[in-house]
Enzyme design. Structure first.
Site: not given
Length: 277
Positions: A95-97
């Site tokens: 999700a590369k938050r």
């Protein structure tokens, strides 16, 4: 529950060091003869889980390809995560938050809090609001026995303008991220729970200290051009901690379950041979 690093090391030793992406983008759905809708998404994801979740170390759903269908797509993602974990695979949510304060904490709770519908073994995160902005995710990961994979040296060409930027102390941004991860993993055995994303297509990385105690998630094997044979040259002594990520290199063999399994097992075997070699 043991820490993520220990679980990952065990899975890599038992199943081979491979992460298979679940990337149901429109072109792959079409290649599988599926419609670009929630039913196609569900069929695609269920097939990948059925084919490989009981035999690969890590499955990595790309959240964006589920989110684009709204709440019904997220519901499919919830089911996919649960089924994959039930089959024995570790789930890395891609999700590369990356955010600050309470917002980062909320992102962490969505994916790393036990009881969350999207609870995963690990999460990809971005440190480019400053590594310290990841503190809520680091804290919750430790508390819940989960892991993080932090973007460090990514395979996309645009990444270099940030990751290679040199700080006032003479060290570039990517090296700084790796140093932070080494500190997070200090004392963790056999593998730290805080890994880095380092592209397999980047060539010789001997100028970087990749000995940061955690795993190195290595995208780029397969469709992006890297092979298992390239890994020793890229990662050197860190090779035993590398988890190559393959998506299209496996997924293009669907929807045939047997073909998907054979592709995953072949690539995992190639990586295992290189590491042992």
């Amino acid at each position: 529950m043991s820490g993520f690093g220990a679980r990952l090391r065990r899975a890599m030793d038992e199943r081979g060091p491979l992460c298979v992406g679940i990337d149901p983008h429109a072109s792959l759905l079409a290649e599988w003869g599926l419609d670009d809708d929630v039913k196609g998404l569900e069929r695609f994801s269920r097939t990948v889980v059925e084919a490989v979740a009981d035999r690969v170390a890590v499955l990595k759903p790309q959240s964006a390809f589920f989110e684009r269908f709204g709440s019904r797509g997220v519901a499919v993602l919830e089911t996919t995560v649960a089924q994959a974990r039930e089959a024995g695979a570790l789930v890395l949510m891609d999700a590369k938050r990356g955010d600050i304060g309470s917002t980062m904490a909320a992102y962490a709770e969505a994916f790393l809090a036990p009881g969350s519908p999207l609870f995963s073994d690990a999460l990809t995160v971005s440190p480019y609001l400053g590594y310290g902005s990841l503190a809520p995710a680091v804290s919750l990961a430790r508390e819940s026995g989960c892991g993080l994979f932090v973007l460090a040296l990514t395979s996309n060409p645009e990444g270099g303008e940030v990751q290679h930027a040199v700080r006032s102390d003479g060290r570039n941004v990517a090296a700084t991220v790796l140093a932070h991860l080494a500190a997070e993993n200090a004392g963790e055995e056999p593998l730290g729970s805080f890994g880095a994303v380092v592209g397999a297509t980047l060539g010789d990385l001997s100028s970087y200290d990749l000995d940061m105690g955690g795993a190195l998630l290595a995208p780029g094997v397969g469709a992006q051009g890297a092979t298992a044979a390239d890994l020793p040259r890229v990662f050197g002594a860190a090779l035993p901690r590398v988890v190559p990520n393959v998506s299209r290199g496996v997924l293009r063999f669907g929807p045939d379950v047997k073909a998907l399994r054979e592709a995953a097992e072949r690539i995992a075997g190639e990586v295992r041979d290189v590491v042992a070699g």
